[in-house]
Design an enzyme around this catalytic site. Structure first.
Site, short mmCIF file in Angstrom:
data_model
loop_
_atom_site.label_atom_id
_atom_site.label_comp_id
_atom_site.label_asym_id
_atom_site.label_seq_id
_atom_site.Cartn_x
_atom_site.Cartn_y
_atom_site.Cartn_z
N HIS A 194 0.67 -1.22 -0.08
CA HIS A 194 0.15 -0.19 0.07
C HIS A 194 0.79 1.21 0.00
O HIS A 194 0.35 2.23 -0.59
CB HIS A 194 -1.02 0.15 1.15
CG HIS A 194 -0.18 0.03 2.63
ND1 HIS A 194 0.38 -0.79 3.25
CD2 HIS A 194 -0.53 1.29 3.34
CE1 HIS A 194 0.60 -0.38 4.38
NE2 HIS A 194 0.46 0.77 4.41
N ASP A 195 2.22 1.32 0.56
CA ASP A 195 2.87 2.38 0.57
C ASP A 195 4.22 2.35 -0.41
O ASP A 195 5.25 2.72 -0.08
CB ASP A 195 3.22 2.63 2.04
CG ASP A 195 2.42 3.49 2.53
OD1 ASP A 195 1.43 4.13 2.16
OD2 ASP A 195 2.43 3.49 4.03
N LYS A 198 6.31 5.16 -1.65
CA LYS A 198 7.13 5.85 -0.89
C LYS A 198 8.74 5.60 -1.32
O LYS A 198 9.65 6.24 -1.12
CB LYS A 198 7.06 5.59 0.68
CG LYS A 198 5.78 6.12 1.00
CD LYS A 198 5.75 5.86 2.73
CE LYS A 198 4.28 6.67 3.31
NZ LYS A 198 4.36 6.09 4.66
N HIS A 223 2.99 9.81 -3.25
CA HIS A 223 3.37 8.42 -3.18
C HIS A 223 2.27 7.42 -3.61
O HIS A 223 2.33 6.34 -3.98
CB HIS A 223 3.76 8.07 -1.52
CG HIS A 223 2.86 7.92 -0.76
ND1 HIS A 223 2.04 8.69 0.10
CD2 HIS A 223 2.16 6.61 -0.29
CE1 HIS A 223 0.98 8.20 0.87
NE2 HIS A 223 1.13 7.12 0.69
N HIS A 254 -6.09 4.45 -0.85
CA HIS A 254 -6.07 4.31 0.58
C HIS A 254 -5.99 5.64 1.62
O HIS A 254 -6.19 5.54 2.73
CB HIS A 254 -5.27 3.46 1.21
CG HIS A 254 -3.59 3.53 1.07
ND1 HIS A 254 -2.89 3.89 0.11
CD2 HIS A 254 -2.87 4.06 2.31
CE1 HIS A 254 -1.68 4.33 0.48
NE2 HIS A 254 -1.49 4.44 1.88
N HIS A 255 -5.95 6.74 0.78
CA HIS A 255 -5.88 8.01 1.50
C HIS A 255 -7.23 8.77 1.32
O HIS A 255 -7.47 10.03 1.26
CB HIS A 255 -4.46 8.98 1.31
CG HIS A 255 -3.45 8.36 2.15
ND1 HIS A 255 -3.41 8.30 3.45
CD2 HIS A 255 -2.36 7.56 1.87
CE1 HIS A 255 -2.30 8.03 3.85
NE2 HIS A 255 -1.79 7.45 2.95
N ASP A 283 -4.88 1.32 8.25
CA ASP A 283 -3.67 2.23 7.96
C ASP A 283 -3.58 3.35 9.33
O ASP A 283 -2.47 3.43 9.76
CB ASP A 283 -3.48 2.90 6.86
CG ASP A 283 -1.98 3.30 6.37
OD1 ASP A 283 -1.31 2.99 6.74
OD2 ASP A 283 -2.20 4.70 5.94
#
Length: 331
Positions: A194-195, A198, A223, A254-255, A283
């Site tokens: 998910h990240d 980054k 990201h 997801h944000h 998260d």
């Protein structure tokens, strides 16, 4: 010498048949109710239409490599021959038969048997290679995720915990019939990525031991799109990996906020993929309870209170209802 398995309620009936091909084939007798092993058999010979159906049913259930079946019936029994051929037999013989003709037709059936075995061996080999490739490719994706996490000293253990949390949360929806177990499994496998975006964020921002400036925060927000782009490239290389579709949606969205106030695209409600709505909750929860260089993690009760304060704004109320059911199982 190739083996022919004779399945009949009347084994004595086959003596004439075995005499004709003695020394050319090895024979074994079985009654229909007896357990059979096809692994060392070149041809199956039967005289009962029900046996053919039984073998076909077993093949559908267990998908073994079944040798070709030949059927021996009475001369002139056209009805049985039509039924048997309709069930996929390799050949139909009437008793009595000519030895030379029988031998020629058996050679043809034997050739079919060898092709079946060769094809089955090739398929097993290909499946084994495919499993190994999938394992290696998924391992590479996980290593990338762990590499990203190792750069960010603030988030040690985050990908492992969020994977565990999303599994707990997702099981609530499996129990309700909203998700299938197979679908949740793909989501859990996708969660560590998910990240992954980054990896494209500068160290000066990713490793900053304090609050970010507005400019830095805007760069950090990228990201999500960078992660989705990276996973798209992985999808082109590994098209068979269904979990990457979920990984893409989670990385990108997801944000996003349920009321449209999130990033990168301001999606809202059901515009946000369900897997991303699940990840959004776990998260944020893990971020709140985990220690950071610049702050201590807060007590889980306070984190849960903050999570529920975002009901309908940041988070999907349906997801929060499930979160409420499983919150006691979270760290």
């Amino acid at each position: 010498m190739e083996r022919v398995l004779l399945i009949s309620k009347e084994p004595g009936k086959w003596e004439y048949f075995k005499e004709k091909l003695s020394g050319l084939y090895e024979f074994a007798n079985l009654k229909p109710e007896e357990k059979h092993d096809f692994s060392k058999v070149a041809i199956i010979a039967v005289d009962d239409i029900h046996v053919v159906r039984k073998i076909n049913d077993e093949k559908k259930r267990t998908a073994p490599a079944v040798p070709p079946i030949v059927f021996f019936g009475d001369s002139g029994d056209l009805s049985t021959e039509v039924k048997a051929r309709g069930l996929g037999i390799a050949d139909f013989f009437s008793i009595p038969f000519d030895k030379e003709m029988l031998l020629l037709r058996f050679k043809n059936v034997s050739s079919i048997s060898r092709l079946i075995r060769a094809n089955d061996d090739s398929l097993r080999w290909m499946r084994m290679i495919r499993r190994e490739m999938v394992s290696v490719q998924e391992g590479m994706a996980e290593i990338i995720a762990q590499t990203v996490e190792s750069r960010d000293e603030n988030t040690g253990g985050h990908i492992l915990r969020t994977s565990m949390f999303i599994n707990e949360l997702g099981n609530e929806f499996v129990d309700k019939g909203v998700l299938k177990k197979e679908e949740l499994s793909l989501i859990v496998r996708a969660a560590p990525l998910h990240d992954v975006g980054k990896i494209a964020v500068r160290d000066s921002i990713l490793l900053k031991p304090g609050p970010l400036t507005d400019s830095e925060r805007n760069e950090m927000k990228k990201h999500t799109e960078k992660g989705a782009d990276l996973i798209k490239k992985m999808q082109k290389r590994f098209e068979s990996h269904a979990y990457l579709k979920y990984a893409h949606d989670i990385a990108l969205d997801h944000h996003e906020h349920f009321n449209g106030g999130g990033y990168p695209n301001g999606k809202k409600g059901e515009e946000i993929p369900f897997c991303a709505r699940l990840m959004s909750v776990v998260d944020v929860y893990d971020a709140l309870v985990s220690d950071r260089v610049y702050r201590k993690g807060m007590p889980r009760e306070d984190a849960i209170e903050i999570i529920f304060s975002g009901c309908g704004t940041q988070f999907d109320p349906v997801v929060l209802e499930a979160f409420d059911n499983c919150k006691d199982y979270l760290i």
